[in-house]
Design an enzyme around this catalytic site. Structure first.
Site, PDB file in Angstrom:
ATOM      1  N   GLY A 131      35.259  48.061  41.688  1.00 50.64           N
ATOM      2  CA  GLY A 131      36.384  48.738  42.340  1.00 50.64           C
ATOM      3  C   GLY A 131      37.483  49.101  41.350  1.00 50.64           C
ATOM      4  O   GLY A 131      37.719  48.376  40.379  1.00 50.64           O
ATOM      5  N   ARG A 141      28.982  50.493  40.983  1.00 49.51           N
ATOM      6  CA  ARG A 141      28.662  49.100  41.312  1.00 49.51           C
ATOM      7  C   ARG A 141      27.224  48.710  40.973  1.00 49.51           C
ATOM      8  O   ARG A 141      26.714  47.712  41.497  1.00 49.51           O
ATOM      9  CB  ARG A 141      28.937  48.842  42.792  1.00 49.51           C
ATOM     10  N   ASP A 186      31.503  39.215  38.950  1.00 46.73           N
ATOM     11  CA  ASP A 186      30.066  39.506  38.863  1.00 46.73           C
ATOM     12  C   ASP A 186      29.743  40.335  37.623  1.00 46.73           C
ATOM     13  O   ASP A 186      28.757  40.071  36.937  1.00 46.73           O
ATOM     14  CB  ASP A 186      29.592  40.268  40.109  1.00 46.73           C
ATOM     15  N   LYS A 246      39.047  42.386  35.258  1.00 46.51           N
ATOM     16  CA  LYS A 246      39.604  43.406  36.154  1.00 46.51           C
ATOM     17  C   LYS A 246      39.363  43.041  37.601  1.00 46.51           C
ATOM     18  O   LYS A 246      38.268  42.590  37.926  1.00 46.51           O
ATOM     19  CB  LYS A 246      38.883  44.734  35.860  1.00 46.51           C
ATOM     20  N   THR A 247      40.288  43.148  38.455  1.00 46.11           N
ATOM     21  CA  THR A 247      40.129  43.243  39.909  1.00 46.11           C
ATOM     22  C   THR A 247      41.489  43.100  40.583  1.00 46.11           C
ATOM     23  O   THR A 247      42.269  42.193  40.230  1.00 46.11           O
ATOM     24  CB  THR A 247      39.138  42.221  40.538  1.00 46.11           C
ATOM     25  N   ASP A 258      41.806  42.058  43.375  1.00 45.68           N
ATOM     26  CA  ASP A 258      41.708  40.900  44.271  1.00 45.68           C
ATOM     27  C   ASP A 258      42.351  39.637  43.685  1.00 45.68           C
ATOM     28  O   ASP A 258      42.651  38.704  44.419  1.00 45.68           O
ATOM     29  CB  ASP A 258      40.242  40.597  44.600  1.00 45.68           C
TER      30      ASP A 258
END
Ligand code: FBP
Length: 547
Positions: free
Chosen positions: A77, A141, A172, A198-199, A201
């Protein structure tokens, strides 16, 4: 291409670098490391990349480096700052030797396997400095996990003379980066692999990785809009706003936005799971707050809902697990059932407990739970309208209470989902600086022959000048977890810790926020102006690092 005034001004922003990265750099090695758990298994699976030392980059003597080419991939993402990781990497690689080249693989890890790439030149990089988005090379992805993918990747890396690959991704993707590093090391292919955290979230963090990039900007973007809604809500005084916030599993985004905006209610999935709450318990909790405010004449409020909530309610988790297994085998049969009979079909095929939970769900949400799974076989939680599910159930409960004379008030709901709005925002100064430093650090790790490391920049609540750059062996963050019925080495996901300061700070004041109107209006991200307005880190980071 037409550009906004801010885009033009922002292009000239020079990200701040930690002191040690400003001149020539040398590597300082720390103690050997070990995995967070399951040491023996991880050691066996990563014989070449296990136990490596922590690395700190410190000021050193100027050295000459032979020319080298580097590849970069954006994975998963979008998160604000990705372009700055690439521009930091580019500047770092060029500083080592101007003859060095940087190649970007297109549309995620799939670009490596399918040999789709571009050379990133100064002209291209300059177009994307300090901008949001991943559009410079695109993202995807595709999971890099099979030997034939590694070998296809090796073909193109060899052809382009690439010495090292940088994979910018979440837990992941970084797990897969480590598996790839190990594979290339075992094969003696001479290709290094470096990861970058990175994220939006915020769930890729640990002792050595203080935060993932993008979390800061995304939370500030959502908080701005939540603040605007709160002000509207406090002005009109007639709606309850149910706001779902992205974050596939962990509730870090919801918690951070709550700390920034002080809503009436913020649900934290990790707490709901720990307290073994049912869907009805959650609904009752919200309805009680609505009723208490109504008793004071306040028929308005804001509720923050983490995207992953549904999978943390134990009964829902069980239902979703059975649905995942069931649909993995019967997807075609289910798709062939007439639309108006699909609900009955599912009810009649599930075990008794799960069937009862499924039957109790409103039609829309029940259907959303059976939609297509993501490439990992998971329910796409961002498609489930939890905000509507909760407000509908709260409305029903309040109607019952009204009939029983237990509640007097009006309940009218508005729904919002903030996710994609924040993922490509122009990076805050923090993310612009942090990302640039992560990319720059990656170039030094490569120059110093490292592989299987994640680029790390720490001490992030201090001014950028004092940040500590280095590398963390990815195996250090791993443990064994069951995935698709098999035990696999993976980076441990960081959920909200209920014993952590950010949650405890929130829990200590939330009852007051629920009852009174304590809204805070953070306003939009500021790029130019006083440092206390422009360079603030997240509350989460500040509280986690408070001495
Ligand atoms: P990453 O874990 O790849 O950083 O992506 C996180 C995320 O933004 C989640 O918050 C959200 O659930 C998911 O991506 C949405 O995915 P998609 O972009 O495929 O709709």
């Amino acid at each position: 291409m037409t550009k906004s005034a801010l885009q033009i001004a922002r292009a000239a922003y020079q990200p701040k670098l930690p002191k040690a990265l400003k001149g020539a750099v040398k590597v300082q090695e720390g103690e050997p490391t070990h995995s967070v758990a399951d040491e023996e298994e991880i050691k066996k699976l990563f014989p070449n990349t296990y136990g490596m030392p922590l690395i700190k980059l410190v000021e050193g003597e100027k050295k000459d480096y032979a020319p080298m080419n580097v590849g970069v991939i954006l994975s998963g993402g979008q998160a604000p700052g990705g372009h700055n990781v690439i521009s930091g990497l580019f500047d770092g690689v060029k500083r080592l030797n101007p003859a060095n080249k940087l190649y970007g693989f297109l549309m995620g890890p799939g670009g490596l396997v399918d040999h789709k790439y571009i050379e990133l030149t100064t002209d291209i990089i300059d177009e994307y400095r300090n901008t949001g988005g991943f559009d410079i090379i695109g993202s995807g992805r595709t999971k890099l996990e099979k030997i034939d993918q590694f070998e296809k990747g090796y073909e193109i890396l060899k052809e382009l003379g690439i010495k090292a690959l940088v994979i910018i991704g979440g837990d992941d993707s970084n797990t897969n980066a480590c598996v790839l590093a190990e594979y290339y090391a075992a094969k003696n292919y001479g290709i290094q692999v470096i990861g970058c955290p990175k994220t939006i979230d915020g769930d890729l963090k640990n002792e050595m990785i203080e935060t993932s990039f993008g979390f800061d900007t995304a939370c500030k973007t959502y908080s701005e809009v939540i603040g605007n809604i709160e002000r509207d809500c406090n002005s009109a005084r007639k709606y309850w706003h149910f706001i779902k916030l992205m974050g596939r599993s962990a509730s870090h985004i919801a918690l951070e936005c709550a700390l920034q905006t002080q809503p009436n209610i913020c649900l934290i999935s990790e707490e709901i799971e720990a307290k073994n709450m049912s869907l009805d318990d959650v609904v009752t909790y919200i309805a009680n707050a609505v009723a208490a405010r109504a008793a004071e004449g306040n028929n308005f409020g804001t509720v923050l809902i983490p995207e992953g909530l549904i999978e943390f309610i134990p009964a829902m988790k069980k239902l979703i697990a059975e649905l995942n297994d069931f649909l993995a085998v019967h997807a075609d049969e289910y798709a062939a059932v007439e639309a108006n009979k699909q609900r009955e079909y599912i009810i009649s095929h599930l075990t008794a407990d799960n069937s009862a939970v499924y039957a109790s769900l409103p039609e829309g949400v029940a259907r959303q739970l059976t939609l297509d799974r993501d490439p990992h076989g998971n329910v796409q939680v961002s498609l489930i309208e939890t905000e509507k599910l909760l407000s509908e159930m709260v409305g029903k409960k309040l109607a019952t209470w009204k009939a029983e004379g237990k509640y007097v008030g009006k309940f009218s709901a508005q729904h919002h989902f903030f996710g994609y709005e924040g993922r490509c925002a122009a990076p805050s100064n923090f993310d612009a600086d942090y990302c640039y430093a992560l990319g720059y650090t990656a170039s030094e790790l490569i120059a110093n022959g490292k592989t299987g490391y994640m680029s790390s920049v720490r001490n992030l609540t201090a001014p950028a000048e004092e940040w500590i750059a280095g590398g963390v062996p990815i195996t250090m963050m791993m443990n064994m977890e069951r995935r698709h019925g098999e035990m696999k080495p993976v980076i441990q996901k960081a959920l909200v810790r209920l014993d952590g300061t950010p949650f405890k700070t929130f829990a200590a004041v939330r009852d007051t926020w629920a009852k009174d109107t304590c809204y805070v209006y953070p306003g939009p991200i500021q790029y130019f102006g006083p440092t206390e307005v422009c360079d603030q880190t997240t509350k989460t980071l500040q509280l986690e690092q408070a001495k």
